[in-house]
Design an enzyme around this catalytic site. Structure first.
Site, PDB file in Angstrom:
ATOM      1  N   HIS A 366      75.644  18.053  89.971  1.00 55.52           N
ATOM      2  CA  HIS A 366      74.286  17.688  89.553  1.00 55.52           C
ATOM      3  C   HIS A 366      73.766  18.652  88.502  1.00 55.52           C
ATOM      4  O   HIS A 366      73.086  18.261  87.564  1.00 55.52           O
ATOM      5  CB  HIS A 366      73.346  17.710  90.754  1.00 55.52           C
ATOM      6  CG  HIS A 366      73.858  16.894  91.884  1.00 55.52           C
ATOM      7  ND1 HIS A 366      73.387  16.979  93.148  1.00 55.52           N
ATOM      8  CD2 HIS A 366      74.834  15.974  91.906  1.00 55.52           C
ATOM      9  CE1 HIS A 366      74.042  16.156  93.907  1.00 55.52           C
ATOM     10  NE2 HIS A 366      74.937  15.537  93.183  1.00 55.52           N
ATOM     11  N   CYS A 679      80.076   3.711  76.309  1.00 52.77           N
ATOM     12  CA  CYS A 679      79.105   4.765  76.595  1.00 52.77           C
ATOM     13  C   CYS A 679      79.668   5.965  77.360  1.00 52.77           C
ATOM     14  O   CYS A 679      78.898   6.744  77.907  1.00 52.77           O
ATOM     15  CB  CYS A 679      77.881   4.212  77.310  1.00 52.77           C
ATOM     16  SG  CYS A 679      78.209   3.679  78.975  1.00 52.77           S
TER      17      CYS A 679
HETATM   18  C1  PEP Z   1      81.372   6.509  82.509  1.00 54.11           C
HETATM   19  O1  PEP Z   1      81.999   6.432  83.576  1.00 54.11           O
HETATM   20  O2  PEP Z   1      81.913   6.592  81.396  1.00 54.11           O
HETATM   21  C2  PEP Z   1      79.903   6.538  82.513  1.00 54.11           C
HETATM   22  C3  PEP Z   1      79.214   6.429  81.407  1.00 54.11           C
HETATM   23  O3  PEP Z   1      79.301   6.709  83.692  1.00 54.11           O
HETATM   24  P1  PEP Z   1      79.252   8.101  84.465  1.00 54.11           P
HETATM   25  O4  PEP Z   1      79.802   9.157  83.585  1.00 54.11           O
HETATM   26  O5  PEP Z   1      77.824   8.307  84.823  1.00 54.11           O
HETATM   27  O6  PEP Z   1      80.118   7.804  85.645  1.00 54.11           O
END
Ligand code: PEP
Ligand code: MG
Length: 752
Positions: A366, A679
């Site tokens: 976190h 993303c």
């Molecule tokens: C990912 O898995 O690429 C993502 C954007 O989500 P997180 O990093 O929050 O798991």
């Protein structure tokens, strides 16, 4: 008088003599010499020597009574080498009546030690920090008694404290060099970036000034009173925690168990009887627990030892009256150093921090999530930094390489400042293209969005030139709280996010918890493979109450404004349909209640498991958009844990098979006219971003700080040419396209 009481009063006398030595004026070396003399005299041994660490692996003889004085500051040994080196490595005493016959004995001719048979060495350590080794030797071939070993350990504790307090530094350059050396740490990168500043210890140590006490009875009374107070405070915490979270209760129960432990009390009483003050006794046992912590492999036991450590800190604070506030004021350019830190605490420091260095932590912890959201460079796993760093030390943090320079040498600092200046110059360059599009040389425009998760991120929307928020990680609001947030609270927050976005699109991702993101207030089972377990949309679908509450908060926050929602970690189409069903239900309910609903809603799915890439066409047609969560997708494509330092860098994102797989997703989305974005963290890495654009991605969402560098490069690239380079690498059977891509880009004269 019993033998035991005799030896206790001898021990007290010795400690008093040591304390008096500390109070006398004198250079560091003189003090050390006097100490070895006093110890040898009091313990009736011919030799007493103090070895201190010169660097992490080397011990140096710094003072001796009995060995040849010429050997001082000359004799050195590696950790593990000879008996002294073994004491340092194993962090426990070696007691031998016949030292030359011991395993690993190494004869140091320059010391003249060949005439001494018996050897007793104990570690000089404080709170798990190894400082050196204290040795006594005698001609007579005899084992030292248990009492003598114990007495020497108590003395070593005082020597440790003196070492730490710099009692031996004085103006002696040889000793000063041992204590103000530059130290370099290698750790993992939690958040990229470079920073220079002054150390701010999140939890400064309790400073003990009265190690030795004259009146053991009075000390014992103080200890008992403090322990009583501690027990009451633990009971209070337990009654406040009530029947709440099981894990928190477990910790508190462990606290209570230790606070009532007879063994712990007995050991501290014995330390006091030998002349230590109450706080020195607490710290001696705390140090022993820390040393054990390093060798215990069982994570459960380690956690319990950690509890004992925390409890000892509480007890020390009661005894010394020192709170967390030591009176030191936050420097202008603070670099926070801590063993670990919670997200809430980090948020309360906010953007004031120039950098963060943790001994523990993980990329997905976190604290790391918050550091990323605040764009503060973060290094994790910088082992032992909290014991080396002192408040106010100058420190350089290189969040590109995962390196920390504490008290750096001038040449290192100069090179580092050049690097920072280059960064600053690059930033200037990015400001100048902030309002310009990411238009490539072959006329393709790439939309650059930013990832966010906190209200504090929103100002970056205009600062970075992002077109919108491509990923809003809503779980951060859940993670930083100690209880489940209320719907109204969330609605107010989401509404403020939309206000701050000023009409730009914000893709709210519904709660993505599980795996490494654990809500302290939500009960969950231990899972063998949390990354493959009950997480994200799986939790939402199994706990529809929570999912609908969040959806309702989002709908209410939007009012009539357009709303974008995406569901994380969809592994098969049916999960998306079911989640969408919940949203439809919420919308109907709102309408029934006469509340406004968004004039337009976009509903998307995050593609984070390879399975979804092969979902039926109908799925691609029914989603409004797909966003690739590259961090998870890559983890599952290569079966390599994104949190595991041993494997997380093992496979390249530009691996040709992975790029081909991504390209297939692009093609499927093109065929169904489905909007597609990427993303994961890779979208913000310049070379990776160029390649993603080359294989067809037209929307990338990344950390705000990456938008400038990525846009800068996109504006100089011909995507068609780059795509040909990637395809060639595949045809030539290369595992990764990186080499070919870098070569191609360097030909264009680019400094990457
Ligand atoms: C990912 O898995 O690429 C993502 C954007 O989500 P997180 O990093 O929050 O798991
Ligand atoms: Mg993910």
């Amino acid at each position: 008088m019993s033998e035991r009481t005799d030896s206790e009063s001898e021990s007290r006398k010795l400690l008093r003599r040591l304390r008096d030595t500390l109070a006398e004026p004198g250079k560091g070396q003189e003090r050390l010499d006097r100490i070895t003399h006093i110890i040898a005299d009091s313990m009736r041994t011919e030799v007493c020597s103090i070895y201190l660490f010169r660097d992490a692996d080397t011990l140096e003889l710094c003072a001796t009574e009995g060995l040849k004085p010429e050997a001082v500051h000359k004799t050195r040994m590696r950790v593990g080498e000879g008996l002294v080196g073994r004491v340092a490595r194993e962090q426990r005493p070696i007691n031998s009546g016949n030292a030359p016959a011991e395993k690993g004995f190494r004869y140091m001719p320059e010391t003249g030690e060949e005439i001494y048979s018996s050897f007793l060495g104990v570690p000089i350590q404080r709170l798990g920090e190894r400082l050196g080794v204290l040795v006594v030797q005698s001609k007579e071939a005899r084992q030292y008694s248990e009492d003598e070993v114990y007495a020497l350990e108590v003395v070593a504790m005082v020597v440790a404290e003196m070492t730490e307090l710099g009692a031996f530094v004085g103006d002696d350059p040889a000793m000063a060099a041992l204590h103000q050396q530059p130290v370099m740490f290698r750790g993992g990168v939690g958040q990229e970036g470079v920073a220079a500043g002054h150390v701010w210890l999140h939890e400064p140590r309790v400073v003990i000034t009265n190690l030795v006490a004259d009146d053991p009875e009075a000390e014992s009374i103080r200890l008992h009173a403090a322990v009583d107070q501690l027990r009451l405070s633990v009971d209070d915490m337990l009654s406040i925690a009530g029947s709440g979270d099981a894990e928190q209760l477990e910790v508190l129960e462990a606290y209570r168990m230790f606070a009532n432990s007879r063994g712990w009390m007995r050991r501290m009483e014995e330390d006091i009887a030998r002349g230590l003050s109450a706080e020195a006794a607490v710290e001696k046992e705390q140090s022993a627990a820390r040393a054990r912590m390093e060798t215990v492999p069982d994570p459960y036991l380690r956690e319990r030892l950690q509890d004992l450590d925390d409890l000892s800190n509480r007890l020390l604070r009661i005894l010394t009256g020192q709170g967390h506030d030591t009176g030191a004021s936050l420097p202008k350019d603070p670099v926070l150093i801590a063993r670990n830190i919670g997200p809430g605490e980090l948020l309360s420091y906010g953007r004031k921090l120039k950098g963060i260095i943790l001994e523990e932590g993980s990329v997905g912890s976190h604290a790391a999530i918050v550091a990323r959201a605040l764009a503060i460079p973060l290094i994790i796993h910088a082992e032992r930094i909290t014991t080396e760093a002192l408040n106010g030390d100058y420190v350089l943090l290189d969040g590109e390489q995962g390196v920390v320079h504490l008290r750096p040498e001038e040449s290192v600092a100069a090179a580092f400042h050049d690097k920072m200046a280059m960064h600053a110059k690059a930033l200037q360059r990015y400001v100048s293209i902030r309002r310009k599009p990411a238009l490539t040389l072959d006329g393709q425009t790439i939309a650059l969005h930013m990832n966010a998760g906190l209200m504090a991120d929103l100002p970056s929307l205009s600062g970075s030139g992002a077109e919108g928020v491509g990923l809003f990680r809503t779980e951060l609001q859940f993670l930083v709280r100690s209880q489940m947030p209320q719907r109204a609270e969330l609605a107010a927050l989401y509404s403020r996010v939309l206000d701050a976005a000023g009409g730009k699109r914000v893709a709210f991702r519904t709660l993505d918890i599980g795996s490494d993101k654990v809500l302290p207030y939500m009960k969950r089972e231990e899972e063998p493979n949390p990354a493959l377990g009950w997480r994200a949309i799986r939790v939402g679908l199994d706990k529809p109450g929570v999912m609908r509450m969040q959806l309702q908060a989002l709908v209410r926050a939007a009012g009539t404004r357009p709303l974008t929602i995406m569901f994380p970690f969809v592994a098969e189409a049916s999960e998306f349909y079911e989640a969408k069903g919940h949203l439809d239900h919420v919308l109907k309910q709102e309408q029934k209640l006469g509340r406004p609903v968004p004039e337009k809603i976009e509903i998307g799915a995050m593609l984070e498991t390879p399975s979804l890439a092969y979902a039926p066409d109908r799925f691609f047609e029914s989603v409004d958009f797909i966003s690739i969560g590259g961090n998870d997708l890559k983890q599952f494509f290569f079966a390599a844990d994104r949190e595991n330092e041993l494997v997380r860098r093992r496979y390249d994102t530009l691996n040709v098979s992975f790029l081909q797989f991504l390209e297939q997703i692009v093609e499927r989305c093109n065929a169904t006219g489905t909007a597609l974005s990427f993303c994961g963290e890779d979208a913000g890495r310049p070379v990776e971003a160029l390649c993603l654009a080359a294989i067809g991605f037209r929307i990338l969402s990344m950390r705000p700080a990456s938008i400038g560098p990525v846009k800068h490069l996109l504006r100089k690239v011909h995507l068609g040419e780059l795509k040909a380079v990637i395809d060639d690498a595949g045809r030539l059977g290369q595992a990764s396209a990186r080499g070919a891509v870098i070569e191609h880009l360097s030909k264009g004269g680019w400094a990457l």
